[in-house]
Scaffold this motif. Sequence first.
Motif, mmCIF file in Angstrom:
data_model
loop_
_atom_site.group_PDB
_atom_site.id
_atom_site.type_symbol
_atom_site.label_atom_id
_atom_site.label_comp_id
_atom_site.label_asym_id
_atom_site.label_seq_id
_atom_site.Cartn_x
_atom_site.Cartn_y
_atom_site.Cartn_z
ATOM 1 N N PRO A 232 -4.815 -3.018 23.255
ATOM 2 C CA PRO A 232 -3.880 -2.368 22.340
ATOM 3 C C PRO A 232 -4.192 -2.735 20.901
ATOM 4 N N SER A 233 -4.065 -1.757 20.020
ATOM 5 C CA SER A 233 -4.369 -2.004 18.625
ATOM 6 C C SER A 233 -3.128 -2.154 17.758
ATOM 7 N N GLY A 234 -1.964 -1.890 18.352
ATOM 8 C CA GLY A 234 -0.745 -1.913 17.560
ATOM 9 C C GLY A 234 -0.280 -3.318 17.225
ATOM 10 N N PRO A 235 0.434 -3.481 16.119
ATOM 11 C CA PRO A 235 0.987 -4.776 15.738
ATOM 12 C C PRO A 235 2.218 -5.110 16.565
ATOM 13 N N ASP A 236 2.744 -6.316 16.366
ATOM 14 C CA ASP A 236 3.972 -6.719 17.059
ATOM 15 C C ASP A 236 5.183 -5.968 16.524
ATOM 16 N N ALA A 237 5.150 -5.612 15.242
ATOM 17 C CA ALA A 237 6.280 -4.924 14.618
ATOM 18 C C ALA A 237 5.795 -4.208 13.369
ATOM 19 N N LYS A 238 6.684 -3.390 12.791
ATOM 20 C CA LYS A 238 6.403 -2.719 11.523
ATOM 21 C C LYS A 238 7.622 -2.824 10.624
ATOM 22 N N LEU A 239 7.369 -2.829 9.337
ATOM 23 C CA LEU A 239 8.439 -2.766 8.354
ATOM 24 C C LEU A 239 8.832 -1.293 8.213
ATOM 25 N N THR A 240 10.050 -0.943 8.614
ATOM 26 C CA THR A 240 10.423 0.466 8.680
ATOM 27 C C THR A 240 11.468 0.879 7.649
ATOM 28 N N ALA A 241 12.012 -0.040 6.875
ATOM 29 C CA ALA A 241 12.922 0.307 5.780
ATOM 30 C C ALA A 241 12.833 -0.776 4.724
ATOM 31 N N VAL A 242 12.857 -0.361 3.467
ATOM 32 C CA VAL A 242 12.761 -1.300 2.342
ATOM 33 C C VAL A 242 13.727 -0.846 1.261
ATOM 34 N N ARG A 243 14.561 -1.751 0.776
ATOM 35 C CA ARG A 243 15.438 -1.445 -0.350
ATOM 36 C C ARG A 243 15.334 -2.552 -1.384
ATOM 37 N N ASN A 244 14.998 -2.183 -2.586
ATOM 38 C CA ASN A 244 14.836 -3.108 -3.706
ATOM 39 C C ASN A 244 13.741 -4.134 -3.429
ATOM 40 N N ARG A 245 14.000 -5.410 -3.610
ATOM 41 C CA ARG A 245 12.946 -6.433 -3.575
ATOM 42 C C ARG A 245 12.779 -7.034 -2.177
ATOM 43 N N VAL A 246 11.704 -6.632 -1.529
ATOM 44 C CA VAL A 246 11.354 -7.131 -0.191
ATOM 45 C C VAL A 246 9.918 -7.623 -0.239
ATOM 46 N N GLU A 247 9.667 -8.811 0.306
ATOM 47 C CA GLU A 247 8.318 -9.376 0.334
ATOM 48 C C GLU A 247 7.882 -9.630 1.769
ATOM 49 N N VAL A 248 6.560 -9.501 1.987
ATOM 50 C CA VAL A 248 5.971 -9.832 3.275
ATOM 51 C C VAL A 248 4.873 -10.867 3.049
ATOM 52 N N GLN A 249 4.679 -11.727 4.036
ATOM 53 C CA GLN A 249 3.606 -12.728 3.991
ATOM 54 C C GLN A 249 2.647 -12.422 5.127
ATOM 55 N N LEU A 250 1.415 -11.926 4.821
ATOM 56 C CA LEU A 250 0.536 -11.326 5.833
ATOM 57 C C LEU A 250 -0.907 -11.841 5.940
ATOM 58 N N PRO A 251 -1.371 -13.011 5.583
ATOM 59 C CA PRO A 251 -0.601 -14.190 5.171
ATOM 60 C C PRO A 251 -0.311 -14.237 3.675
ATOM 61 N N GLU A 252 -0.993 -13.385 2.853
ATOM 62 C CA GLU A 252 -0.695 -13.412 1.426
ATOM 63 C C GLU A 252 0.689 -12.813 1.199
ATOM 64 N N VAL A 253 1.354 -13.263 0.130
ATOM 65 C CA VAL A 253 2.684 -12.760 -0.197
ATOM 66 C C VAL A 253 2.548 -11.579 -1.147
ATOM 67 N N ARG A 254 3.197 -10.468 -0.815
ATOM 68 C CA ARG A 254 3.169 -9.276 -1.668
ATOM 69 C C ARG A 254 4.407 -8.450 -1.379
ATOM 70 N N PRO A 255 4.714 -7.466 -2.238
ATOM 71 C CA PRO A 255 5.862 -6.596 -1.986
ATOM 72 C C PRO A 255 5.696 -5.821 -0.677
ATOM 73 N N GLY A 256 6.762 -5.742 0.076
ATOM 74 C CA GLY A 256 6.721 -5.024 1.338
ATOM 75 C C GLY A 256 6.750 -3.524 1.142
ATOM 76 N N ARG A 257 6.048 -2.804 2.025
ATOM 77 C CA ARG A 257 5.998 -1.348 1.982
ATOM 78 C C ARG A 257 6.300 -0.784 3.367
ATOM 79 N N ILE A 258 6.857 0.421 3.387
ATOM 80 C CA ILE A 258 7.147 1.097 4.647
ATOM 81 C C ILE A 258 5.877 1.180 5.489
ATOM 82 N N ASN A 259 6.020 0.878 6.785
ATOM 83 C CA ASN A 259 4.940 0.908 7.776
ATOM 84 C C ASN A 259 3.958 -0.249 7.642
#
Length: 439
Positions: free
Chosen positions: A88-115
């Motif tokens: 399987p190539s899919g991830p464990d989860a996806k970011l599916t909604a974002v409002r205002n300031r959301v960050e993800v660590q992937l491992p770098e930290v950056r603003p989160g985006r839909i999908n």
Amino acid sequence: MKLRMRLRACLLAAPLLTTVAVEHRASADNTVQYTVKKGDSCASIAKRFYGDTRYADLLHEANNITGPQPHVLKEGRVLVIPPKPPSPSGPDAKLTAVRNRVEVQLPEVRPGRINDPLYRGNRVSTEAVSAAAVTFRDETQVRLGERTLVVILGDANSAASSKSVTETSLVTGNLRALMAKSDQKSAEPKSVAITTKGAKVRMVGGEAQVSADEKHTTRLAVYSGNSKITAAKKTEDVAAGFGSKAELGKAPEQPKPLPFPPVWTAGLPAVLMDQGKGAPSFVAEYGILEGAQRTRVASWHVQVARDAKFDDVVVDRVVGHEVQRLEAPAPSPGRYFVRVSAIDQDHFEGAFSRVMPFGVIKATTSPTSTGSRVALELAGVPCERVGNVPLQSVQSGVDLRGTEPLFLRCSPSESEPTTLFTFNGAQEASSKAASPGVK
């Protein structure tokens, strides 16, 4: 009080089957066709044919299944089931909604985006006046409130069985987990585990909210389904409509009733009209009718969203218990939804009220050589011309002859009250609600 505007495909995994005899047929290239049954989801079909819900993305691509999750699969639809790829190539989860300031660590930290794809160990955090939603590969969804930090753990096997459990670590803040019910009698409810510093919550079906405050006290509020909270080697079963908390190092407290859902005591017209000078403010009043429950309310949680699932929230405020009137400038044309919940003195939040929809449209009247034209910006709000002509749907504008009147009836949905707007030639419109805006 004035508020400023700001800013499940498919939940339950079916048991893995080693053979499928009746529901599908194979072609020469090993591609299988499967007829969707009631209660099927992309995740459950992927689990059935491939043994892993992460293959749901393969079904999406092969069958052109697009749009926000969860996808709705119509019973009787025939899906193409491609051969199983090596892994399987899919991830464990996806970011599916974002409002205002959301960050993800992937491992770098950056603003989160839909999908944004999320894998085990990735982090998602929200700042003040911000929110996010994470949808796991089995389409369980968790919604993060403001100032919340979670760590994605993905799927794991429970100690008691080989059943898959979606796991999330809640560091700070609050989240809601939502799991749809299955119509298939054979399907088992999906289980979700949420771990905090001081406790572990296990949810089976339904919806619940879990929070962890600065003192590492864990609170569990259950709105539907069944949940358990374990701390200091003790477990409390928490039924729908109840909540329990566990202070750091202590056993969970005995569950207590949550605040009642508020009711709407007065409301706005179903549709508001902007004639170039701004639409009237929308107003709604709410409260809890039962006296004993009213004394428990410490504050109210008010939300306004562009969608009925409240993924696209434009107002999200907690106000004091004395504020029982929502008044704000009307937003831009479109359909909107309002709800409110009560929070007690111990910071437990009850279930939300009935969702109240409303619409905003814009009309511009200009003279023509034969009379006038009413140009309309409806943005998805259904309107019909009534009265002096056969019933007809209106999309963008209407031409009037001389002083011919225009009667326009609009509603945010087919099941909601309508508002009647009257245009007298080139004059401004007047409006009248056909029935109260609160039912």
